[in-house]
Scaffold this motif. Sequence first.
Motif, PDB file in Angstrom:
ATOM      1  N   MET A 129       0.835  -1.208   0.000  1.00  0.00           N
ATOM      2  CA  MET A 129       0.000   0.000   0.000  1.00  0.00           C
ATOM      3  C   MET A 129       0.868   1.256   0.000  1.00  0.00           C
ATOM      4  O   MET A 129       0.506   2.280  -0.555  1.00  0.00           O
ATOM      5  N   GLN A 130       2.037   1.145   0.660  1.00  0.00           N
ATOM      6  CA  GLN A 130       2.969   2.260   0.688  1.00  0.00           C
ATOM      7  C   GLN A 130       3.318   2.709  -0.733  1.00  0.00           C
ATOM      8  O   GLN A 130       3.270   3.889  -1.048  1.00  0.00           O
ATOM      9  N   PHE A 131       3.642   1.716  -1.577  1.00  0.00           N
ATOM     10  CA  PHE A 131       3.992   2.028  -2.962  1.00  0.00           C
ATOM     11  C   PHE A 131       2.797   2.650  -3.682  1.00  0.00           C
ATOM     12  O   PHE A 131       2.931   3.629  -4.408  1.00  0.00           O
ATOM     13  N   VAL A 132       1.627   2.049  -3.454  1.00  0.00           N
ATOM     14  CA  VAL A 132       0.429   2.554  -4.137  1.00  0.00           C
ATOM     15  C   VAL A 132       0.183   4.009  -3.734  1.00  0.00           C
ATOM     16  O   VAL A 132      -0.043   4.880  -4.575  1.00  0.00           O
ATOM     17  N   ARG A 134       2.245   6.164  -2.618  1.00  0.00           N
ATOM     18  CA  ARG A 134       3.265   7.035  -3.172  1.00  0.00           C
ATOM     19  C   ARG A 134       2.919   7.395  -4.608  1.00  0.00           C
ATOM     20  O   ARG A 134       3.010   8.555  -5.003  1.00  0.00           O
ATOM     21  N   GLY A 135       2.521   6.374  -5.376  1.00  0.00           N
ATOM     22  CA  GLY A 135       2.130   6.633  -6.750  1.00  0.00           C
ATOM     23  C   GLY A 135       0.963   7.594  -6.816  1.00  0.00           C
ATOM     24  O   GLY A 135       0.968   8.544  -7.604  1.00  0.00           O
ATOM     25  N   VAL A 136      -0.032   7.383  -5.945  1.00  0.00           N
ATOM     26  CA  VAL A 136      -1.218   8.248  -5.940  1.00  0.00           C
ATOM     27  C   VAL A 136      -0.821   9.692  -5.634  1.00  0.00           C
ATOM     28  O   VAL A 136      -1.306  10.635  -6.255  1.00  0.00           O
ATOM     29  N   TYR A 138       1.997  11.188  -6.255  1.00  0.00           N
ATOM     30  CA  TYR A 138       2.635  11.837  -7.407  1.00  0.00           C
ATOM     31  C   TYR A 138       1.630  12.098  -8.512  1.00  0.00           C
ATOM     32  O   TYR A 138       1.756  13.052  -9.252  1.00  0.00           O
ATOM     33  N   MET A 139       0.609  11.224  -8.606  1.00  0.00           N
ATOM     34  CA  MET A 139      -0.407  11.475  -9.620  1.00  0.00           C
ATOM     35  C   MET A 139      -1.258  12.680  -9.237  1.00  0.00           C
ATOM     36  O   MET A 139      -1.694  13.438 -10.074  1.00  0.00           O
TER      37      MET A 139
END
Lengths: 339, 428, 350
Positions: A129-132, A134-136, A138-139
């Motif tokens: 979830m951490q990665f997700v 992070r992506g969110v 930046y989006m």
Amino acid sequence: MERKNLKFNGSFLNNNRAYLFLIIVLFAGIFRNNFFTAFNINSVTGNGSLVMWLGLGFTICLIAGHMDLTVQYVSTLAALMCLGLHSRQGLPWLVCILIATCMGVLVGLINGFLVTKLKIHSFIATLGMQFVLRGVMYMYSPEEQSIGRDYSANEALNGSLIPGLPFSLYFLITTLVIVIVMVFMRNTRTGRNIYMVGGNLETAWLAGVKSNQVTTIAFVLSSASCALGGALNGIYSGAANISMGEKGIAPLMIALTATIIGGTDIAGGHGSVLNTYISLVAVAFLRALFKKTEMQVLVIAIILIACICYETIAQYRKSKVLGTRPNLHLEYLKEIGRG
Amino acid sequence: MKRKSLAILLSVVMVVAGCLAGCGSSGNETAPAQTEEESKPADSDGGTESEAEAPAESTGGSNLEESLALFDEAVASVMTTDGHPMLAPGVTFEVPAAEGTAEELEALDDSESAKWHYYEHLDWDESQDAQFPASPADGSKGKHVIMIVHGAHAWTTCFSEAFEQACEAVGMTCDIYDPNWDQSTQDGYIDQAINEQPDAIGVIPVSADHAAQQFKKITDAGIPAFCVNTTVNAEAMNYVMAFTGPNDWYQMRTLADSLGEAMNGEGGVAYITHNVGGSPYYARCYGPLTELAEKYPNIKTLDIQSPGFEAAAVKQVVADWITKFGDDLNAIVLADDSDQAIGTVEAIKAAGRDDILVVAAGISKQGAELVESGDLYMMSYQSCQGDAGLAVRTMAEYFNGVDISRVSYIGTDVISKDNVADFTPCQW
Amino acid sequence: MSEQINNNPNPAKVDSRKTEINRGIILFNKLGIWVIVVALVILGVIIAMANGSSFFGASNVQSILEAVALQGMVCSGLIYVVYAGNMNDMSIPLTMAMAGMMTVQSINLGFPIALAIGVLSGVCIGLINGFMIGKLKANPIIWTWGFNLLLSGIIRVVWGGKQLYADSVAADTEYAQNAANSFYAISRTYIGGVISLMAIVMLVMFVISWFIHSKTSFGQKLKLVGTSYEAARFSGINCTRVVTMSYVLCSTAAAVGGIFYAALRKTASYENGTGYDFACLTCVLLGGTLLGGGQGSVVGTLGGVLAYGILNNILSWVGLGTYTKYAVQGVVFLAIVWINTYSERKLGKG
């Protein structure tokens, strides 16, 4: 009921080590110039508040026997959202905070779903979830480090309620919420169920506790408090930074340290939100004592390692005694003052 | 019994740590901080410190003379490791008029130079300036300054050492705080610095956007604030006593000119950026981009990526570019000449594409080596110690009562294989 | 099955759970990640063709191999820790950093000795981890995480947050300078001009790892310890030694990775290796190793490493920015772990 044993021995010291830590840090502050000024106390507690929220979330999850690695990212995303919604969409602050907190609840639900339904180990699930998140992040704010730069409510949170009291409103809100959560954890059925699930999942299930539901509640509480804290921190400092805490001493690491110092059992089922809070206040002052980041890291690490070693060795000794001769274990308990 | 002794051990460790904190911090930081208190309105705990015998008790006049002599000597004698004067005077540039309001400019395309006007130039409304504290004009000797850098990096280490050296040369003492690239930690350090009540605070802001608030806080506390190295936005300049640093945009534009010439005005360029959002991000990506778009319209921009500063990650990005764009890729512009350059050169070598020109913003040891070996076509010269030197120079001039320029840049140069010898041994 | 318990008076309590193991699940467990690797390669070829170039071009294969080389080195050791049921070694980043620092700091003693010291520092860290977790049964995650922080503090204070360059640390003698140069060269040597030394080292480490894992008595003991710690203990296996050994292997591999990393960056600093803890765990889990321990293979881990590299490669082919990749990686990671956990449960574990 037995009389509570308030002997001043090793066990007592250990159970209250968070307070001990705070006292030592404050004592060391006497040797430091300009340490006990109202300005310093105000800024130290204010700047340390974000980690207090993270510590709160982390502790709740650890009591339930799980690790929540998303705390740091949830709070950053909430800060970005809160400031972004206010400056881009022009929503009032309360609505922004509410939406950010709802985002936190959502993340908590997803975490809970991953852990209870898909049966992924919490450490791994929240890692993903951490990665997700992070992506969110930046989006949500492409190519902009701080989408929110809004100082309109900054003064309100920085100011203090009662003149002369050297605490900012933000810190007072933090304290208030932590006290409420503490009361919730100690005195309500759900709160006590969280302890039960963390202590022994199977026993809790056999006793009729809806363990999945309770675990999810713990995750939701954790994420929601981190989101609320993050949003308030965004308003407090006036800007949110996408790479908050990725470099240097990660807030997550400090939250973990404080949770351990506060005496929360690593295996779950034992611990107190208040103790974590006290040790976080101590850490905040400790960081003001050492100006060099290197020294901050080293000292925090030494304290963390000392606590882990202590817990581990105590556990090791206990496991040596436990089960071999039951009476011996009782003797042992008596000797350390818990009998 | 054992448990008890362990608990006692634990508390002993904590006590030792606590005492260390007290002694360590009071030992090396407070004494110089308190030597200069006569110019301050009220010292809260002056009674505890017996500072009467401190040398700064002498009158302003003689201290000023001593400081000026020290200053002249320092300017003449202190050199950077690559043999340039560290405290060299700054350079100023003309600021052209903006071609519209901020909103209008924001709507322009990324490749238009005018869009970045407020990023490129420190163009602010001086009528909005805050009330700055007046110069004490009693000499830099014995003054205490606090420098808050952006984060740990080889560059920062070099900068900090040079800053300490330059401060010593002009008779100032300094503390350097390092917030490790974290904005909220930097906020905390700014509070800490204000609490120490130094004579001046220098800041390298982590985030250009947030800098206004940080400088406002310092100026509101009655302490002169100096912005170093990283440019800030117009709003923040109202609270900045003086800015010193490299003119990144100008440097990157010069570099882009040379690159465009070497490419004969055609081909494809790809960009690897600095940390997203900081001022070097805009300068080192959109500086050359707009310059090339303006002067060499046949040069295409292929891609812009932000893989960070890890050689392995950069290497992968570049290797993917080489596979993806093939012969269309003729040049790469890097925001950093150490790790990014190493990764890029590795990838180019691995693919056997020695026709790709690589330029970077510099100057580090690795970068200079790569220029020497011909792997890096060109890079800009951004003296790290000169940066520290100019900051100290400006602060010293302020304490000496000299009129200081609000914006001054360090000297600039473009380094290629021919003149790289002038800039070695490298500063970091 | 159901006939046996038909005489149960309460039909609602019929045990209707499946006892046979789904063949597909077994197949997935056997082939595991290599199916995904092949799928990704096919996807890569298609996308590359759409872009008008070749996925199997020498430069692309080389770039994938090199990009994963460092991760692969660390993974070849990390698998033992995961296999023994200790989840993850969070001290990997600072083990890497420490190995780099020690190597560079001792470069004056000559290149081979410096390398040995670097690796030795990894062994020491592994021994400490092993002692705490194997002997004293500390919580593996919390201990290694805290130890990571401690190492970070030590490195920062001892070296003052500086970066070390081998050639400036090296004394001004030919011997020391040669050592510094050969240190830099290890990450830049190409065997036969094509395949980098790093990729070769990674493959060699995987072969050694495979040998230890499947051909030695330690490997066999590890299997039992990972599957059931208690059972292993009662069958007379020295579990403490096995767990300690797994940490020593892991830290040694991380140290080797750290030395190559420092050589590649030309600098050693405390931030070398940041993020490798989670990235490597992703690879190991992708390779089909179960978090609970006792399942997985070295060959699968190699597949996991390759899949990670190819996935990254494809994502940048598609043109995703650095940051959007995070989200995709996160979702892929969760999906893989879910399949992993699901098959684990279907196989009757966990």
